[in-house]
Design an enzyme around this catalytic site. Sequence first.
Site, short mmCIF file in Angstrom:
data_model
loop_
_atom_site.label_atom_id
_atom_site.label_comp_id
_atom_site.label_asym_id
_atom_site.label_seq_id
_atom_site.Cartn_x
_atom_site.Cartn_y
_atom_site.Cartn_z
N LYS A 158 0.83 -1.21 0.00
CA LYS A 158 0.00 0.00 0.00
C LYS A 158 0.86 1.25 0.00
O LYS A 158 1.93 1.26 0.61
CB LYS A 158 -0.87 0.04 1.26
N GLY A 164 -8.24 5.06 0.17
CA GLY A 164 -9.30 4.86 -0.81
C GLY A 164 -8.89 3.91 -1.92
O GLY A 164 -9.49 3.90 -2.98
N GLY A 165 -7.85 3.09 -1.67
CA GLY A 165 -7.52 2.01 -2.59
C GLY A 165 -6.54 2.34 -3.69
O GLY A 165 -6.14 1.46 -4.45
N LEU A 203 -6.08 -9.60 3.40
CA LEU A 203 -7.29 -10.29 3.86
C LEU A 203 -8.15 -10.54 2.62
O LEU A 203 -8.44 -9.60 1.87
CB LEU A 203 -8.04 -9.45 4.89
N HIS A 208 -16.18 -4.38 5.12
CA HIS A 208 -15.68 -3.04 5.42
C HIS A 208 -16.62 -2.40 6.45
O HIS A 208 -17.75 -2.06 6.13
CB HIS A 208 -15.62 -2.20 4.16
N GLU A 287 -7.68 2.65 8.15
CA GLU A 287 -7.51 4.09 7.92
C GLU A 287 -8.47 4.85 8.80
O GLU A 287 -9.45 4.30 9.27
CB GLU A 287 -7.88 4.44 6.46
N ARG A 291 -13.19 13.55 8.73
CA ARG A 291 -14.19 14.45 8.15
C ARG A 291 -15.57 13.82 8.32
O ARG A 291 -15.68 12.68 8.72
CB ARG A 291 -13.92 14.64 6.65
N VAL A 294 -20.01 10.92 3.44
CA VAL A 294 -21.20 10.92 2.59
C VAL A 294 -22.32 10.10 3.24
O VAL A 294 -23.49 10.49 3.24
CB VAL A 294 -20.85 10.37 1.19
C1 MV4 Z 1 -6.91 -4.12 2.48
C2 MV4 Z 1 -7.60 -5.20 1.88
C3 MV4 Z 1 -7.21 -6.47 2.23
N1 MV4 Z 1 -6.20 -6.67 3.10
N2 MV4 Z 1 -5.92 -4.36 3.36
C4 MV4 Z 1 -8.97 -0.66 -0.06
C5 MV4 Z 1 -9.13 0.78 0.23
C6 MV4 Z 1 -8.30 1.07 1.39
N3 MV4 Z 1 -9.04 1.91 2.28
C7 MV4 Z 1 -7.94 -0.23 2.00
N4 MV4 Z 1 -8.40 -1.24 1.10
C8 MV4 Z 1 -8.19 -2.55 1.32
N5 MV4 Z 1 -7.22 -2.85 2.22
C9 MV4 Z 1 -5.57 -5.62 3.65
N6 MV4 Z 1 -4.57 -5.83 4.49
C10 MV4 Z 1 -8.63 -4.91 0.99
C11 MV4 Z 1 -8.92 -3.58 0.69
C12 MV4 Z 1 -10.01 -3.40 -0.23
C13 MV4 Z 1 -11.21 -2.80 0.17
C14 MV4 Z 1 -11.40 -2.33 1.45
C15 MV4 Z 1 -12.59 -1.74 1.84
C16 MV4 Z 1 -13.63 -1.63 0.93
C17 MV4 Z 1 -13.47 -2.10 -0.34
C18 MV4 Z 1 -12.27 -2.68 -0.75
C19 MV4 Z 1 -12.12 -3.15 -2.04
C20 MV4 Z 1 -10.94 -3.72 -2.43
C21 MV4 Z 1 -9.88 -3.83 -1.53
#
Ligand code: MV4
Length: 447
Positions: A158, A164-165, A203, A208, A287, A291, A294
């Site tokens: 990351k 936000g990905g 993961l 989420h 994260e 703020r 939405v």
């Molecule tokens: C991850 C994950 C799987 N494992 N971290 C995507 C956005 C960012 N905020 C963090 N994200 C992710 N982190 C680990 N260690 C999968 C995602 C992720 C995701 C997270 C929340 C909502 C939608 C998502 C879609 C794809 C990947």
Amino acid sequence: MFDKVLIANRGEIALRIHRACREMGIATVAVHSSADADAMHVRLADESVCIGPPPSSQSYLNMAAILTTATMTGVNAIHPGVGFLSENARFAEMVEEHGLVFIGPEPKHLALMGDKVQAKEAAIDLGLPVVPGSKGAVESLEEARSVAGDIGYPVLIKAAAGGGGRGMKVARSEDELEDAYRMARNEAKAAFGNSEVYLEKYLTRPRHIEVQILADGQGNAIHLGERDCSLQRRHQKVLEEAPSPGLNTEARERIGEIARQAMLKLGYRSAGTLEFLYEDGEFYFIEMNTRLQVEHPITEMITGVDLVREQIRIAAGHPMTLRQEDISFNGHAIECRINAEHPETFVPSPGQVIDYHPPGGMGVRVDSALYGGYRVPPHYDSLIAKLVVHGQTRNECLMRLRRCLEEMVIDGIETTLPLHRRLVENPTFINGSYAIHWLEEWMAAHR
Ligand code: MV4
């Protein structure tokens, strides 16, 4: 309390903030681009000022124009809304330097949570559970190999400046690590001008879950339960619900209390959201959003707390009077995000709305700046309405949501309404067993 507030945003969220101000007896100043001269937030505000041409970089992100307008109109405070300048530490600092109040957290907390490596280190210090991974940034491929070897594959790389990905890469085995590492660094450099990356266990099938917080920075903090935001496509949320159909009372209270204690320890001020992944009964902090969000209305629907009003009161220096024991959770709420986009391809569909008929009745709230004849400009986010529905149970909420989706009319442009109408009939959605990749997989299987 403030006499006058400048709303540095547009669309439905500018209207949401205007409404809170009005109900508090606070006058509002709208700022707008030349493309938004006919917008609802401009019509309703007490005063409005055009601050630049259509591109946001020259209008809604134009700090100098916004600060000049704030000074000229004599406001006490600026509400940044969501997106745009809402998490910009430098802007918050400049607002303060102009002798005005930034309706949000302190600049240092915006900066801390904006850097995902620092945010994760802070989270560990604050006692939040995090995903196993590197301690801080990964400086070399060798270090990445060593960390990945320790935690085991698959791993996720990351960007420190991401969120936000954006700038994420999965490596499913050691063969994929070098490419993933280099690509993540390059993308991070190109997108954010910062190539710093960190590494986490990937993961594969989490939900989420995000926890809403209110804190006054004066020793008071409460949580307002969670929202399940697992239904998303390409990191754009599509539908959110509160409470999560995937949590039980024990898990909900556990993570709420952990989040509340963390915010007390941090000395956080304002509304905020802690984002977690939830898999096999465990929460992992990823994260923090510093703020308003939405999807805040679903929390308002189940708690009865006006989050924007509380945010404004806190910014004005009033100690919070709400205590955790005052917060109770009533029923279930779902928000459908309605975007001016094709419901299958998600190609933006700006243009003139011919007919607009929002649904109404018991337990229904529509947050939108639309009106019949309005032209959706092509320059901004395509969110045009949020349909928010409450019911005493999840099933009652779903029945009501189907009824509302039948009633709602937005003619003249393509919208994501047809997607929502299909989604609410889907057995996996109805039984609530979905995780973060489900919507994309379902849509791909449907083509
Ligand atoms: C991850 C994950 C799987 N494992 N971290 C995507 C956005 C960012 N905020 C963090 N994200 C992710 N982190 C680990 N260690 C999968 C995602 C992720 C995701 C997270 C929340 C909502 C939608 C998502 C879609 C794809 C990947």
